[in-house]
Enzyme design. Structure first.
Site, PDB file in Angstrom:
ATOM      1  N   GLY A   1       0.817  -1.210   0.000  1.00 60.49           N
ATOM      2  CA  GLY A   1       0.000   0.000   0.000  1.00 60.49           C
ATOM      3  C   GLY A   1       0.848   1.257   0.000  1.00 60.49           C
ATOM      4  O   GLY A   1       2.056   1.227   0.260  1.00 60.49           O
TER       5      GLY A   1
ATOM      6  N   GLY B   1       1.132   5.477   1.199  1.00 63.15           N
ATOM      7  CA  GLY B   1       0.703   6.551   2.071  1.00 63.15           C
ATOM      8  C   GLY B   1       1.153   7.879   1.499  1.00 63.15           C
ATOM      9  O   GLY B   1       1.686   7.938   0.385  1.00 63.15           O
TER      10      GLY B   1
ATOM     11  N   VAL C   1       4.604   0.862   1.344  1.00 65.87           N
ATOM     12  CA  VAL C   1       4.857  -0.291   2.207  1.00 65.87           C
ATOM     13  C   VAL C   1       4.884  -1.555   1.356  1.00 65.87           C
ATOM     14  O   VAL C   1       4.001  -1.784   0.526  1.00 65.87           O
ATOM     15  CB  VAL C   1       3.786  -0.415   3.310  1.00 65.87           C
ATOM     16  CG1 VAL C   1       4.097  -1.602   4.220  1.00 65.87           C
ATOM     17  CG2 VAL C   1       3.713   0.867   4.132  1.00 65.87           C
TER      18      VAL C   1
ATOM     19  N   LYS D   1       8.690  -0.295   5.057  1.00 66.68           N
ATOM     20  CA  LYS D   1       8.101   1.012   4.791  1.00 66.68           C
ATOM     21  C   LYS D   1       9.197   1.921   4.256  1.00 66.68           C
ATOM     22  O   LYS D   1      10.182   2.197   4.946  1.00 66.68           O
ATOM     23  CB  LYS D   1       7.500   1.585   6.074  1.00 66.68           C
ATOM     24  CG  LYS D   1       6.670   2.847   5.887  1.00 66.68           C
ATOM     25  CD  LYS D   1       5.987   3.213   7.201  1.00 66.68           C
ATOM     26  CE  LYS D   1       5.065   4.409   7.038  1.00 66.68           C
ATOM     27  NZ  LYS D   1       4.381   4.755   8.303  1.00 66.68           N
TER      28      LYS D   1
ATOM     29  N   ASP E   1      -4.148   8.854  15.010  1.00 69.49           N
ATOM     30  CA  ASP E   1      -4.571   8.206  13.759  1.00 69.49           C
ATOM     31  C   ASP E   1      -5.134   6.812  14.034  1.00 69.49           C
ATOM     32  O   ASP E   1      -4.823   5.847  13.332  1.00 69.49           O
ATOM     33  CB  ASP E   1      -3.401   8.133  12.779  1.00 69.49           C
ATOM     34  CG  ASP E   1      -3.854   8.038  11.319  1.00 69.49           C
ATOM     35  OD1 ASP E   1      -5.045   8.333  11.046  1.00 69.49           O
ATOM     36  OD2 ASP E   1      -3.036   7.682  10.460  1.00 69.49           O
TER      37      ASP E   1
END
Length: 259
Positions: A20, A22, A27, A42, A140
């Site tokens: 994914g 960000g 990542v 990451k 978050d």
């Protein structure tokens, strides 16, 4: 970093898949041959100094929690650099998340039992309690950042926008933002994470978030001004006591939430 790292070796890790993206990092799932384990890698996507400082602060805060023997926090294994100079951090790999669990639950037209939801979130609340004792706030809390390890144990991840208690900040994921984050002119603190945890709990037991909208500004304004519908309107298994607990966590004023 302009291209995917899939198939390449980064330090001691062989990148096998992309997991994914960000705002600042991508990542990957990577294999560490020396220990025969997968890690989450990451990688910072560019050399922006402000992003780099946030990335390093996230790794340091996570490592501090691990060093203090705080349970239920995803481990940090290593911070390093790729061949082209980008920073990476190798993290404990956890395959499932609460977001995936909720998606599967909705696909079956079901809701999470309130008692089961409380049991699942308890380890996350314990991790937050330890973070708050250090005078930090996560800011978050959302299903994507609650990972589900083998055996069903929940753990907290991603301290990328964590701030010191008392800070004023707009940093948030709008659907899970506390009123303090939505306004940006009020101090954040443990009360802000309690609100977000209440949003997650509401979504788990009702099958829908307490605020809804297609645009971030709409969501933020609802956190500031709109009282969420009664959870019992969507799930009759929720007791009056459980509903009061959820709505107290979602109080607009921090003073009215749990301490």
């Amino acid at each position: 970093m302009s291209s995917s790292l899939v198939g390449r070796t980064v330090g001691k890790y062989h990148v096998v898949a992309e997991l994914g993206w960000g705002q600042h990092a991508v990542v990957y799932k990577a294999w560490q041959p020396s220990l025969e384990r997968y890690v989450a890698l990451k990688v910072l996507r560019h050399h922006d100094e402000a992003a780099l400082k946030k990335f390093q602060a996230e790794a340091q805060l996570t490592a501090r929690l691990i060093e203090d023997w705080v349970p239920n926090v995803r481990q940090v294994y290593e911070v390093g650099r790729t061949e082209d100079g980008n920073i990476f951090v190798a993290l404990e790999y956890v395959e499932d998340s609460l977001r995936s669990v909720l998606q599967r639950t909705r696909e079956r037209n079901r809701q999470v039992d309130p008692a089961a939801a409380a049991r699942l979130l308890k380890p996350v609340a314990e991790a937050l309690d330890a973070l708050h004792r250090l005078d930090w706030v996560h800011l978050d809390i959302k299903p994507q950042n609650i990972l589900i390890a083998k055996g069903g144990r929940a753990m907290l991840a991603d301290f990328g926008i964590a701030q010191r208690r008392g800070t004023h900040t707009h940093a948030c994921t709008p659907a899970y933002a506390s009123p303090e984050q939505a306004a940006g002119d009020r101090p954040v603190g443990p009360w802000s994470d309690i609100y977000a945890l209440g949003v997650v709990l509401y979504e788990m037991v009702t099958g829908r978030p307490p605020v809804r909208g297609e645009h971030d500004l709409v969501l933020l304004n609802q956190h500031l001004d709109v009282t969420p519908p009664s959870p019992r309107d969507f799930n009759s298994r929720i007791s009056a006591h459980e509903e009061r607990a959820i709505l107290r966590a979602l109080a607009k004023s921090p003073e009215e939430r749990y301490r």
